[in-house]
Design an enzyme around this catalytic site. Structure first.
Site, short mmCIF file in Angstrom:
data_model
loop_
_atom_site.label_atom_id
_atom_site.label_comp_id
_atom_site.label_asym_id
_atom_site.label_seq_id
_atom_site.Cartn_x
_atom_site.Cartn_y
_atom_site.Cartn_z
N CYS A 24 0.84 -1.20 0.00
CA CYS A 24 0.00 0.00 0.00
C CYS A 24 0.88 1.25 0.00
O CYS A 24 1.89 1.31 0.71
CB CYS A 24 -0.90 0.00 1.23
SG CYS A 24 -2.04 1.41 1.31
N CYS A 36 -0.13 4.72 6.98
CA CYS A 36 -0.85 4.56 8.25
C CYS A 36 0.00 3.74 9.23
O CYS A 36 0.36 2.59 8.95
CB CYS A 36 -2.18 3.86 8.01
SG CYS A 36 -3.21 4.67 6.75
N CYS A 82 -0.73 0.02 10.33
CA CYS A 82 -1.06 -0.96 9.31
C CYS A 82 0.13 -1.79 8.87
O CYS A 82 1.17 -1.27 8.50
CB CYS A 82 -1.67 -0.24 8.10
SG CYS A 82 -2.17 -1.36 6.78
N CYS A 130 -17.14 -8.88 3.82
CA CYS A 130 -16.46 -7.61 3.69
C CYS A 130 -15.28 -7.77 2.73
O CYS A 130 -14.35 -8.53 3.01
CB CYS A 130 -15.96 -7.12 5.03
SG CYS A 130 -17.27 -7.06 6.28
N CYS A 180 -20.12 -5.79 1.82
CA CYS A 180 -19.57 -4.48 2.16
C CYS A 180 -18.22 -4.35 1.49
O CYS A 180 -17.39 -5.25 1.56
CB CYS A 180 -19.42 -4.35 3.67
SG CYS A 180 -18.67 -2.78 4.19
N CYS A 208 -20.37 2.25 7.07
CA CYS A 208 -19.73 1.57 8.19
C CYS A 208 -18.45 2.32 8.50
O CYS A 208 -17.61 2.50 7.63
CB CYS A 208 -19.43 0.12 7.79
SG CYS A 208 -18.40 -0.75 8.97
N ARG A 249 -19.57 -3.31 16.32
CA ARG A 249 -18.87 -4.54 15.96
C ARG A 249 -17.51 -4.61 16.67
O ARG A 249 -16.74 -3.66 16.62
CB ARG A 249 -18.67 -4.61 14.45
CG ARG A 249 -17.96 -5.86 13.98
CD ARG A 249 -17.84 -5.90 12.47
NE ARG A 249 -19.16 -5.75 11.86
CZ ARG A 249 -19.48 -4.78 11.02
NH1 ARG A 249 -18.59 -3.89 10.68
NH2 ARG A 249 -20.69 -4.72 10.52
#
Length: 411
Positions: free
Chosen positions: A65, A69, A72, A109, A142, A202, A272
């Site tokens: 990626c 972040c 992550c 998801c 999702c 979400c 969740r």
């Protein structure tokens, strides 16, 4: 406690607590913890009964990626030894999703690392959504693909997506401390795009990154204002090879307080328990079911979770029941505002239509691109007792099965 009686009354009326009341929940003592859980449990049962919604993650594209972040394991410059692979084909993703659905998952998801999807990526994911829906008509899908450009949310909805996940993660004031390649406002914009397109939004948070109580309250109140249908609460697992590898701040008791505070602030929303529950809640996971009405089944994006059959046993042993495919997750007042609500499939609008629309990501997924981080599915010998404050690095295992591998998934 007068505080808890007040919070229960407000929760049953869908009235927001004050910031001071939310902070007071996080400041309660261990002696009062069961009272806090019992109070928040009354609110949870009022709106969601004893149902637990199961969700299942499929990591469509892992690693590499360009975003930075700090939490992550898929980030730019990550040294974490995770699985790395490019896009799964629609039939591969559909097969992975089928494993979760057969294990009891009501929502799948679909997550992909990256800043955000190209139009070609949206086309690819649309084909995957259609393949999943052809096999499992009633399953909710999702998408969690990062920052959305204009028109992309609409295209995903047209393909059959029910929801979009994009987490705020932390407070606006501290967001720049964990990510520099995009902004908090970018994330809010994506949540709003999902809402405006008629997708069920979400959006949630990650706790345990060194934030203050004020930061936690700020982000949860910001989420209430965005009005997502589901709020995933991730607990950071400090993975080796990431900047936050040494950040171990959570105890089971603090995790329960965070979940209780979230329930009081968002009383009628699907809360969740996402990444990190196995590592930080550990043997207290069943108590968390009195606060949250939704969990992920099996493994996460880049790390292993509790064995799927153990999740199901835990739910049954705690006196809860798995929410069925034909049941509507949201309370009636929210479901009707969403054109039937996620899980009802009562009309052509599907779920999540929001007349005045919302970003996080775990509605589906745990933290976008960072994913949950979790415990090994099993251990050959019991681990020796250790001080409660010692980091439980032994409970973190990189995912080596399921999507992107030739091994059977954990579902």
């Amino acid at each position: 406690m007068d505080l808890l009686n007040t919070l229960v009354d407000k929760g049953l009326r869908r009235e927001s607590p004050t910031r001071e009341e939310a902070l007071a929940v996080l400041a309660t003592s261990d002696d009062d913890l069961l009272d806090v859980v019992a109070a928040a449990g009354k609110v949870r049962r009022h709106w969601f009964g004893r149902r637990v919604k199961l969700n299942y993650l499929v990591n469509l594209k892992s690693g590499l990626c360009p975003e930075d972040c700090s939490y992550c394991s898929q980030r730019l410059g990550s040294k974490a030894e995770i699985l790395k692979y490019t896009w799964l084909k629609p039939d591969q993703a559909s097969a992975a999703a089928a494993a979760g659905v057969s294990g009891g998952a009501k929502r799948v998801c679909l997550v992909a690392s990256g800043r955000g999807p190209t139009d070609r990526d949206v086309h690819r994911v649309s084909d995957t959504i259609k393949a999943i829906k052809e096999q499992n008509e009633d399953v909710e899908v999702c998408a969690c693909l990062g920052l959305l450009s204009d028109g992309q949310a609409e295209r995903l909805r047209e393909a059959g997506a029910d929801a979009y996940n994009h987490n705020l993660n932390t407070s606006e004031a501290t967001y720049g401390d964990i990510t520099t390649t995009h902004t908090y406002a970018d994330r809010v914009d994506t949540v709003n795009k999902a809402h405006a397109a008629g997708l069920s939004a979400c959006s949630g948070l990650i706790a345990g990154m060194g934030e203050s109580d004020e930061d936690l309250v700020d982000v949860v109140f910001s989420l209430r204002e965005l009005d997502p249908d589901s709020v995933p609460v991730n607990f950071l697992i400090p993975m080796e090879g990431t900047p936050l590898a040494k950040e171990w701040h959570l105890t089971p008791q603090r995790c329960l307080r965070i979940l209780a505070m979230t329930r009081f602030v968002c009383p009628d929303v699907e809360v969740r328990i996402a990444g990190g529950r196995e590592v930080h809640l550990r043997t207290m996971q069943p108590l968390a079911l009195h606060l949250a009405n939704s969990i992920f089944l099996g493994d996460y994006l880049t790390s292993e979770g509790q064995a799927g059959h153990t999740d199901l046993e835990m739910i049954a042993d705690a006196g809860f029941e798995v929410e069925g495919a034909g049941e509507v997750t949201l309370p009636e007042h929210r479901a009707s505002a969403r054109g039937g609500g996620c899980g009802s499939h009562a009309d052509a609008d599907g779920c999540g239509s929001h007349a005045d629309a919302d970003g996080t990501g775990a509605g589906g997924c745990g933290s976008h691109a960072g994913g949950g981080v979790c415990a090994p599915a099993s251990a050959s010998t019991p681990a020796p007792a250790r001080p409660a404050e010692e980091p439980r690095t032994d409970l973190v295992a990189v995912r080596r099965r399921g999507a992107g591998t030739d091994l059977a998934p954990n579902a």
